[in-house]
Design an enzyme around this catalytic site. Structure first.
Site: not given
Ligand code: FRU
Length: 448
Positions: A14-16, A32, A151-152, A205
């Protein structure tokens, strides 16, 4: 699958944090997610629900690639409620060329990014075939990479309609924010962009913007920001700004704060909680996966929820009151605190030190430092020692400890230092501390 305290990957990667929202009486937190291994790959949105921000129940996958626009991933984004529905905004990515040996990786870092939306009637069902739409097409190619690096979407309701902020990059490798407005959440018009001079990172980001009683705050995560040759270069920062909704003009000062002085947290996202507080969580970057008997290996977790407040131009990150309630069972010995972690509260005198199972927290004059050398991966690439700026309000420490993360809140969030750890022992040694109190986790459902 249930989790208490921090939200963690339910296996794999997992990330964000994404789509964080209090919707119809429950907290929804998406993230994520790569479901096929403990590395970053084709992004899905995992989904968890909570009544109180500390008891979490994983729901499985909410968003996954089904369209041309998001063929190679559903990147980060946000959620709003409109006419009873949950509306998610995210970035869909489409690779020019995938690595033939691993289709989850893009060759040459070239891909198209569009902004998409998905509507869910109830926050529980997500029809990935029917309910997705592109709302902002990929940028015209300008030779500066913004067709890939935009993005985002973070969307919120302004006074005169909906506002979206996107992270992007401009000429000369400078990060920037793009602002859009909409009256119906479907048609979006570009309004303005905001950036800073050199040294502020080449791509910004995961932007977030919100108002608090003490001021307006912007948070974003510039890439290539901390240039000491160690990981991670990309760091989340925040600052008090002057934002005018009309024309989306944002005056950004030169001073900023790091979100967290442990430099492990990234890509935070906020929402408004049940009581109207601004609450934020961030991703803890973990250099290696955790492998435990009988569990799918996992990598990545979130900070505890933090309430954001502004006083005299300073941004505070205070631990959420429900976390304090979770850790409210007085205990005498750290060995009696159980599996769910603990809260240690104390005042630290100059020269004092707390050794939390191998993780050291110390005071040198008006700064608090931490050292995880004994409980982290070895190697020159990793930062192991950290220090806050000069502290003004005293030396009250509230330390939240769990197996893979220690969060040190100083003076109720004047600064916070959070670090990922591996191999922490169930031991505690304190020198130079007073007013020491120790709390284990309680059954929160009994308190609510
Ligand atoms: C930040 C990021 C975001 C992107 C996502 C992809 O960690 O790079 O900018 O949307 O992770 O997983």
């Amino acid at each position: 699958m249930k989790q208490i305290g921090h939200l963690k990957a339910p296996g794999n990667w997992m990330n964000d944090p994404n789509g964080f929202i209090y919707y119809k009486g429950k907290y929804h937190l998406f993230y994520q997610y790569f479901p096929y291994g403990t590395v970053w790959g084709t992004m899905h949105w995992g989904h968890a629900i909570s009544d109180d921000l500390v008891n979490w129940e994983h729901q499985g996958i909410a968003l996954f690639p089904t369209k041309y626009g998001d063929q190679n991933g559903c990147f980060s984004g946000s959620a709003v409620e409109h006419e009873g529905k949950m509306i998610l905004f995210y970035t869909g990515v489409h690779y020019y060329e995938a690595d033939p040996e691993n289709i989850h990786v893009c060759l040459h870092d070239q891909f198209d990014s569009c902004q998409m939306r998905m509507v869910s009637e109830d926050g529980v069902h997500f029809d990935n075939w029917k309910d997705k739409q592109v709302v902002i097409l990929p940028m015209e190619d300008n030779g500066h990479g913004h067709r890939t690096d935009t993005r985002d979407p973070k969307v919120w309701k302004g006074k005169n309609g909906w506002i979206m902020v996107l992270g992007s990059r401009g000429e000369n490798r400078k990060g920037k924010l793009l602002f859009y407005q909409s009256t119906d959440l479907k048609n979006w018009s570009y309004i303005n962009e905001v950036s800073k001079g050199d040294g502020w990172g080449w791509m910004w980001e995961c932007p977030d913007y919100f108002e608090t009683e003490g001021g307006q705050v912007v948070v974003f995560s510039p890439m290539g920001f901390l240039k000491d040759g160690k990981g991670e270069e990309n760091q989340a920062i925040c600052m008090v700004v002057d934002f005018q909704e009309d024309g989306c003009k944002m005056n950004m000062p030169d001073q900023y704060q790091y979100l967290d002085y442990g430099f492990d947290l990234y890509a935070p996202q906020s929402t408004v909680d049940e009581a109207g507080r601004r609450v934020l969580v961030a991703w803890l970057r973990m250099p290696k996966a955790v492998k435990e008997e009988g569990q799918v290996p996992w990598r990545g977790m979130f900070s505890l929820p933090r309430v954001v407040e502004v006083k005299d131009g300073h941004v505070y990150f205070r631990v959420h009151p429900n976390v304090k309630k979770l850790y409210s069972r007085p205990v005498r010995d750290v060995k009696d605190t159980g599996q769910k972690g603990y809260h240690l509260s104390l005042q630290l005198e100059d020269g004092g030190c707390v050794n939390v199972g191998g993780y050291r927290i110390f005071r040198r004059g008006s700064r608090i430092g931490t050292d995880r050398t004994d409980v982290f991966c070895k190697g020159e690439d990793y930062r192991t020692v950290f220090e806050t700026p000069k502290i003004k309000e005293g030396f009250q420490l509230d330390i939240y400890v769990e197996e893979h993360m220690v969060e040190v809140y100083i003076n109720d969030g004047e600064y916070v230092v959070s670090n990922g750890v591996y191999g922490l022992k169930k031991e505690l040694f304190i020198s130079g501390g007073s007013m020491v109190k120790l709390f284990g986790a309680t059954d929160l459902s009994a308190l609510l």
